[in-house]
Design a protein around this motif. Structure first.
Motif, mmCIF file in Angstrom:
data_model
loop_
_atom_site.group_PDB
_atom_site.id
_atom_site.type_symbol
_atom_site.label_atom_id
_atom_site.label_comp_id
_atom_site.label_asym_id
_atom_site.label_seq_id
_atom_site.Cartn_x
_atom_site.Cartn_y
_atom_site.Cartn_z
ATOM 1 N N HIS A 71 0.813 -1.221 0.000
ATOM 2 C CA HIS A 71 0.000 0.000 0.000
ATOM 3 C C HIS A 71 0.845 1.270 0.000
ATOM 4 C CE1 HIS A 71 -3.822 -2.066 1.848
ATOM 5 N NE2 HIS A 71 -3.431 -2.612 0.704
ATOM 6 N N LYS A 72 2.189 1.102 0.055
ATOM 7 C CA LYS A 72 3.097 2.248 0.136
ATOM 8 C C LYS A 72 2.746 3.139 1.335
ATOM 9 C CE LYS A 72 4.261 2.418 -4.808
ATOM 10 N NZ LYS A 72 4.978 1.188 -4.626
ATOM 11 N N THR A 73 2.740 2.503 2.495
ATOM 12 C CA THR A 73 2.417 3.182 3.739
ATOM 13 C C THR A 73 3.111 2.453 4.873
ATOM 14 O OG1 THR A 73 0.601 3.984 5.137
ATOM 15 C CG2 THR A 73 0.315 1.829 4.123
ATOM 16 N N TYR A 74 2.815 2.815 6.115
ATOM 17 C CA TYR A 74 3.314 2.059 7.261
ATOM 18 C C TYR A 74 2.113 1.525 8.037
ATOM 19 C CZ TYR A 74 2.447 6.479 9.758
ATOM 20 O OH TYR A 74 1.872 7.619 10.259
ATOM 21 N N ALA A 75 2.253 0.338 8.609
ATOM 22 C CA ALA A 75 1.096 -0.385 9.137
ATOM 23 C C ALA A 75 1.009 -0.393 10.664
ATOM 24 C CB ALA A 75 1.091 -1.818 8.615
ATOM 25 N N ILE A 76 1.992 0.174 11.348
ATOM 26 C CA ILE A 76 1.930 0.302 12.807
ATOM 27 C C ILE A 76 2.143 1.772 13.146
ATOM 28 C CG2 ILE A 76 3.012 -0.279 15.016
ATOM 29 C CD1 ILE A 76 3.727 -2.970 13.967
ATOM 30 N N PRO A 77 1.274 2.377 13.967
ATOM 31 C CA PRO A 77 1.445 3.788 14.347
ATOM 32 C C PRO A 77 2.832 4.038 14.946
ATOM 33 C CG PRO A 77 -0.707 2.983 15.041
ATOM 34 C CD PRO A 77 0.055 1.792 14.548
ATOM 35 N N LEU A 78 3.380 5.219 14.684
ATOM 36 C CA LEU A 78 4.773 5.510 15.020
ATOM 37 C C LEU A 78 5.108 5.283 16.487
ATOM 38 C CD1 LEU A 78 7.588 6.558 14.355
ATOM 39 C CD2 LEU A 78 6.709 8.893 14.647
ATOM 40 N N TRP A 79 4.316 5.836 17.405
ATOM 41 C CA TRP A 79 4.645 5.701 18.827
ATOM 42 C C TRP A 79 4.660 4.240 19.255
ATOM 43 C CZ3 TRP A 79 6.924 8.841 22.091
ATOM 44 C CH2 TRP A 79 6.871 10.218 21.877
ATOM 45 N N ALA A 80 3.694 3.463 18.811
ATOM 46 C CA ALA A 80 3.657 2.042 19.144
ATOM 47 C C ALA A 80 4.852 1.307 18.540
ATOM 48 C CB ALA A 80 2.346 1.418 18.645
ATOM 49 N N LEU A 81 5.188 1.647 17.315
ATOM 50 C CA LEU A 81 6.323 1.032 16.636
ATOM 51 C C LEU A 81 7.636 1.352 17.349
ATOM 52 C CD1 LEU A 81 7.536 -0.480 14.208
ATOM 53 C CD2 LEU A 81 7.438 1.674 12.927
ATOM 54 N N ALA A 82 7.811 2.617 17.720
ATOM 55 C CA ALA A 82 9.040 3.041 18.395
ATOM 56 C C ALA A 82 9.191 2.362 19.755
ATOM 57 C CB ALA A 82 9.041 4.561 18.556
ATOM 58 N N LEU A 83 8.095 2.259 20.495
ATOM 59 C CA LEU A 83 8.138 1.589 21.800
ATOM 60 C C LEU A 83 8.446 0.106 21.634
ATOM 61 C CD1 LEU A 83 5.105 3.366 23.502
ATOM 62 C CD2 LEU A 83 7.483 3.469 24.296
#
Length: 214
Positions: A22-34
């Motif tokens: 989809h040319k996007t990211y599938a996990i929200p940034l804060w959740a991904l970073a944590l």
């Protein structure tokens, strides 16, 4: 733990697949970073204490998956950033979120120890992730970068340790843990709501596609 490990591995793999598709990211940034911060820190500490144990290896694999998902954020995420702000601030913001997440995860370890700190932070960031998935669905106003596989696998992957640590109990956690139990229940409720919202969004998109074709 095996059920949880398999389910979360499915989450990460499908996030990578759908992110590039989809040319996007599938996990929200804060959740991904944590998540990345948790896996790297507990992987390093676990290796120092336990050596190359199964859980340490799994943490390492998950960290690699999350780093690939992070690449999709930096590669495709600019389209969600305010257009009136220079692109460099998008990258600065992403790096700042990562630094803050590493500090937060480290504080949990210092305050509660490796075992309890890891458990508490894992459940709390999982709760945040559940809320952020709903926020992502609403903000994008579509199912872009999201899938039922990710949603259900996340639900199962969190429900299993909720039963284990919140109801059955473990020696390392000092028996059944109420914080993990009630946090896990909240996560399950929000995850079910998200699954229902996602299904409705997908159904609406399918109907729109059919009406467009005809």
């Amino acid at each position: 733990m095996l059920i949880s490990g398999i389910a979360w591995t499915v989450v990460y793999i499908d996030c990578i697949r759908i992110g590039f598709k989809h040319k996007t990211y599938a996990i929200p940034l804060w959740a991904l970073a944590l998540n990345i911060s948790w896996e790297i820190q507990h992987g390093i500490i676990g290796f120092h204490i336990l050596g190359p144990s199964l859980q340490v290896v799994i943490n390492g694999i998950w960290a690699l998956f999350d780093i690939i998902i992070l690449i999709t954020f930096f590669k495709f995420g600019k389209k969600y950033f305010p257009k009136n702000i220079k692109n460099k601030w998008f990258y600065i913001w992403g790096i700042l979120v990562l630094l803050v997440s590493f500090v937060v995860e480290f504080i949990f370890i210092v305050e509660f120890g490796r075992i309890l700190g890891g458990g508490y932070s894992a459940f709390l960031q999982n709760l945040l992730m559940s809320v952020l998935f709903i926020r992502m669905l609403v903000q994008r106003n579509s199912a872009e970068g999201q899938s039922t596989t990710i949603a259900i696998s996340k639900f199962v992957g969190t429900l299993a340790p909720t039963v284990l640590f919140g109801i059955v109990g473990s020696i390392t956690m000092g028996g059944p843990n109420k914080l993990m139990l009630w946090t896990g229940i909240l996560i399950a409720v929000i995850d079910v709501i998200y699954i229902m919202m996602l299904q409705k969004a997908k159904q609406k998109e399918r109907l729109n596609e059919k009406s467009f074709l005809f």
